[in-house]
Design a protein around this motif. Sequence first.
Motif, PDB file in Angstrom:
ATOM      1  N   UNK A  20       0.911  -1.204  -0.029  1.00  0.00           N
ATOM      2  CA  UNK A  20       0.039  -0.080   0.093  1.00  0.00           C
ATOM      3  C   UNK A  20       1.022   1.473   0.161  1.00  0.00           C
ATOM      4  N   UNK A  21       0.332   2.339  -0.316  1.00  0.00           N
ATOM      5  CA  UNK A  21       1.130   3.623  -0.667  1.00  0.00           C
ATOM      6  C   UNK A  21       0.405   4.714   0.150  1.00  0.00           C
ATOM      7  N   UNK A  22       1.248   5.659   0.628  1.00  0.00           N
ATOM      8  CA  UNK A  22       0.880   6.962   1.139  1.00  0.00           C
ATOM      9  C   UNK A  22       0.856   7.785   0.023  1.00  0.00           C
ATOM     10  N   UNK A  23       0.327   9.092   0.146  1.00  0.00           N
ATOM     11  CA  UNK A  23       0.405  10.099  -0.970  1.00  0.00           C
ATOM     12  C   UNK A  23       2.024  10.685  -1.130  1.00  0.00           C
ATOM     13  N   UNK A  24       2.312  11.055  -2.171  1.00  0.00           N
ATOM     14  CA  UNK A  24       3.586  11.490  -2.215  1.00  0.00           C
ATOM     15  C   UNK A  24       3.626  13.132  -1.752  1.00  0.00           C
ATOM     16  N   UNK A  25       4.816  13.394  -1.365  1.00  0.00           N
ATOM     17  CA  UNK A  25       4.935  14.920  -0.825  1.00  0.00           C
ATOM     18  C   UNK A  25       5.311  15.831  -2.019  1.00  0.00           C
ATOM     19  N   UNK A  26       4.808  17.198  -2.075  1.00  0.00           N
ATOM     20  CA  UNK A  26       5.059  17.901  -3.134  1.00  0.00           C
ATOM     21  C   UNK A  26       5.545  19.239  -2.449  1.00  0.00           C
ATOM     22  N   UNK A  27       6.592  19.607  -3.420  1.00  0.00           N
ATOM     23  CA  UNK A  27       7.397  20.948  -3.088  1.00  0.00           C
ATOM     24  C   UNK A  27       7.431  21.900  -4.302  1.00  0.00           C
ATOM     25  N   UNK A  28       7.226  23.199  -3.980  1.00  0.00           N
ATOM     26  CA  UNK A  28       7.475  24.211  -5.113  1.00  0.00           C
ATOM     27  C   UNK A  28       8.882  24.514  -4.940  1.00  0.00           C
ATOM     28  N   UNK A  29       9.654  24.994  -5.857  1.00  0.00           N
ATOM     29  CA  UNK A  29      11.047  25.617  -5.737  1.00  0.00           C
ATOM     30  C   UNK A  29      10.811  27.121  -6.271  1.00  0.00           C
ATOM     31  N   UNK A  30      10.969  28.131  -5.632  1.00  0.00           N
ATOM     32  CA  UNK A  30      10.689  29.298  -5.894  1.00  0.00           C
ATOM     33  C   UNK A  30      11.857  29.811  -6.628  1.00  0.00           C
ATOM     34  N   UNK A 231       2.101   8.491  12.310  1.00  0.00           N
ATOM     35  CA  UNK A 231       3.406   9.030  12.134  1.00  0.00           C
ATOM     36  C   UNK A 231       3.442   9.884  10.609  1.00  0.00           C
ATOM     37  N   UNK A 232       2.681   9.224   9.775  1.00  0.00           N
ATOM     38  CA  UNK A 232       2.475  10.178   8.524  1.00  0.00           C
ATOM     39  C   UNK A 232       1.680  11.488   8.696  1.00  0.00           C
ATOM     40  N   UNK A 233       0.551  11.223   9.375  1.00  0.00           N
ATOM     41  CA  UNK A 233      -0.170  12.583   9.571  1.00  0.00           C
ATOM     42  C   UNK A 233       0.291  13.572  10.437  1.00  0.00           C
ATOM     43  N   UNK A 234       1.076  13.233  11.606  1.00  0.00           N
ATOM     44  CA  UNK A 234       1.852  14.138  12.372  1.00  0.00           C
ATOM     45  C   UNK A 234       2.811  14.666  11.394  1.00  0.00           C
ATOM     46  N   UNK A 235       3.604  14.021  10.484  1.00  0.00           N
ATOM     47  CA  UNK A 235       4.584  14.526   9.858  1.00  0.00           C
ATOM     48  C   UNK A 235       4.112  15.687   8.911  1.00  0.00           C
TER      49      UNK A 235
END
Length: 252
Positions: A20-30, A231-235
């Motif tokens: 099973x998978x957790x959602x990916x983390x997304x970042x913007x580079x300004x 742990x994921x949701x706290x993070x």
Amino acid sequence: MSLMAAGPLRAADGTTAVQARLPLDYYLILAKPGADDPAAEVEGIVVEEFDRTADFSTVGLDSAGWTPSGDGWWSSAALSRSMRTDRELLARVVPTSRGAAERIYRQLGGGQLPPEAVLRTYFRDHQPIATAPPLRLGPAHPPTGFHERRVYRVLFAKDLREDQVASLRTLWHSRVDGAPRSPGSVVAGHLDQGGHQFAWDVRRVGRDVAWCLDVTVLLGDGPSTGVGSVLHELTQALRQRGLIPVTTERFF
């Protein structure tokens, strides 16, 4: 706090333990250093996923990046390292949601942001994360009514403003002058879920150059699959306030 599916986990021998998978983390580079507003000029988008063992410790990091002037998606372990260590780049990195990343991707001419299953196919430059056997901190045996005690530490780069700390206190119904907690803690929380108890606090570490989230888990009779979800949701709560997760360690 809602539960989510466990992430891609590995057993101690490196084999996949859970699919099973957790959602990916997304970042913007300004493009402009020091800007915190996602509406500022965006230079690129980065998506990431931690590689974890069956007990949710991190053993690696996968990532992919995209820029409007580039030729499709590319993968760079060096960029993921720099996002956590280079001060100039750190000032330009803004954690974001998939929804915001979809809007920015479309505005920059990328069209429809690919589904996460497709984004994972762009992970080609894996970044290993060194691990060590869990350290034993605290009592060896759990309290009566529980069969296992675990302690996790999630390390973060970047900094928290006081208003962001206050936001966490509101979210977790916690006060600095409330119940006893570890020295140096600025915010803490507690949760009973699935027959287990979770207690956590947030503090500065490393001569005030980083932040950490320490989570104590007391496992009851229910299945332990929800530990990774909590742990994921706290993070994610800390990501939503600007911090960038570096690694998750298990002390014991």
